[in-house]
Design an enzyme around this catalytic site. Sequence first.
Site, PDB file in Angstrom:
ATOM      1  N   GLY A  46       0.837  -1.185   0.000  1.00  0.00           N
ATOM      2  CA  GLY A  46       0.000   0.000   0.000  1.00  0.00           C
ATOM      3  C   GLY A  46       0.872   1.235   0.000  1.00  0.00           C
ATOM      4  N   GLN A  51       2.689   9.804   1.520  1.00  0.00           N
ATOM      5  CA  GLN A  51       3.984   9.124   1.538  1.00  0.00           C
ATOM      6  C   GLN A  51       4.872   9.509   0.357  1.00  0.00           C
ATOM      7  OE1 GLN A  51       2.153   5.060   2.444  1.00  0.00           O
ATOM      8  NE2 GLN A  51       4.160   5.007   3.477  1.00  0.00           N
ATOM      9  N   CYS A  99       6.274   0.033   7.583  1.00  0.00           N
ATOM     10  CA  CYS A  99       5.804   1.209   6.859  1.00  0.00           C
ATOM     11  C   CYS A  99       6.929   1.741   5.985  1.00  0.00           C
ATOM     12  CB  CYS A  99       5.355   2.275   7.853  1.00  0.00           C
ATOM     13  SG  CYS A  99       4.750   3.788   7.071  1.00  0.00           S
ATOM     14  N   LEU A 100       6.602   2.040   4.758  1.00  0.00           N
ATOM     15  CA  LEU A 100       7.607   2.574   3.834  1.00  0.00           C
ATOM     16  C   LEU A 100       8.098   3.957   4.269  1.00  0.00           C
ATOM     17  CD1 LEU A 100       5.959   1.428   0.481  1.00  0.00           C
ATOM     18  CD2 LEU A 100       7.895   0.377   1.685  1.00  0.00           C
ATOM     19  N   HIS A 141      -3.987   0.762   7.793  1.00  0.00           N
ATOM     20  CA  HIS A 141      -2.670   1.396   7.776  1.00  0.00           C
ATOM     21  C   HIS A 141      -2.663   2.585   6.812  1.00  0.00           C
ATOM     22  CE1 HIS A 141       1.847   1.134   8.022  1.00  0.00           C
ATOM     23  NE2 HIS A 141       1.693   1.856   6.928  1.00  0.00           N
ATOM     24  N   GLU A 142      -3.147   2.351   5.584  1.00  0.00           N
ATOM     25  CA  GLU A 142      -3.123   3.418   4.583  1.00  0.00           C
ATOM     26  C   GLU A 142      -4.106   4.535   4.934  1.00  0.00           C
ATOM     27  OE1 GLU A 142      -0.635   3.473   2.649  1.00  0.00           O
ATOM     28  OE2 GLU A 142      -0.090   1.410   3.110  1.00  0.00           O
ATOM     29  N   HIS A 145      -2.645   7.006   7.255  1.00  0.00           N
ATOM     30  CA  HIS A 145      -1.774   7.997   6.613  1.00  0.00           C
ATOM     31  C   HIS A 145      -2.563   9.225   6.169  1.00  0.00           C
ATOM     32  CE1 HIS A 145       2.190   6.241   6.491  1.00  0.00           C
ATOM     33  NE2 HIS A 145       1.727   5.100   6.020  1.00  0.00           N
TER      34      HIS A 145
END
Length: 188
Positions: A46, A51, A99-100, A141-142, A145
């Site tokens: 994702g 991000q 997480c990226l 999670h997304e 963000h």
Amino acid sequence: MAVRPIVISGDPVLHSPAEPVVAFDDDLRALVRDMYETMDAAPGVGLAGPQVGVGLRLFTFSYVDDDDVETRGVAINPTLWITPVPATEADEDEDVEGCLSFPGERFPLQRAASAILTAVDLDQKPFEIHADGWLARIFQHEFDHLDGTLYVDRVEHFYAKIAAKVSRKRGWGVPGLSWLPGVDDLEG
């Protein structure tokens, strides 16, 4: 299409609520193409607009279940309904996520087991996905963000202290830091 730099924890775009998407145009289509390419190159499951430094309410996702069925798409201006989050501690093996935007680290986090995602696609066509397990986790999670929350903001105190130490050690927590998938040796 292009792989975009992924913003690292500390940049204001990651810690502020994103704005609704209002322009469904060629720029948005290019952004979504770049987000898919960036997510795949990272590799990730994702990727939210913030991000890649874009404070808009959208995210891409890609998940392959145990039956090799892929769920892939973009959620624009999403809403998310979740089942209650269990009051138990997160399992250090089963409930771990990364997480990226906090690359290279993974911590356990308890999430709701099920979620319902509603959003529109690039053609402004509404859709709804009922998700369980890992896909529900990805959506939560997304979606976080888009509200300016990183998963490390939600982890239990013990892991929050470790995350803070990692952030200090790596010099994160300040604006302007990013990494480029396929170029920088980082993973999330």
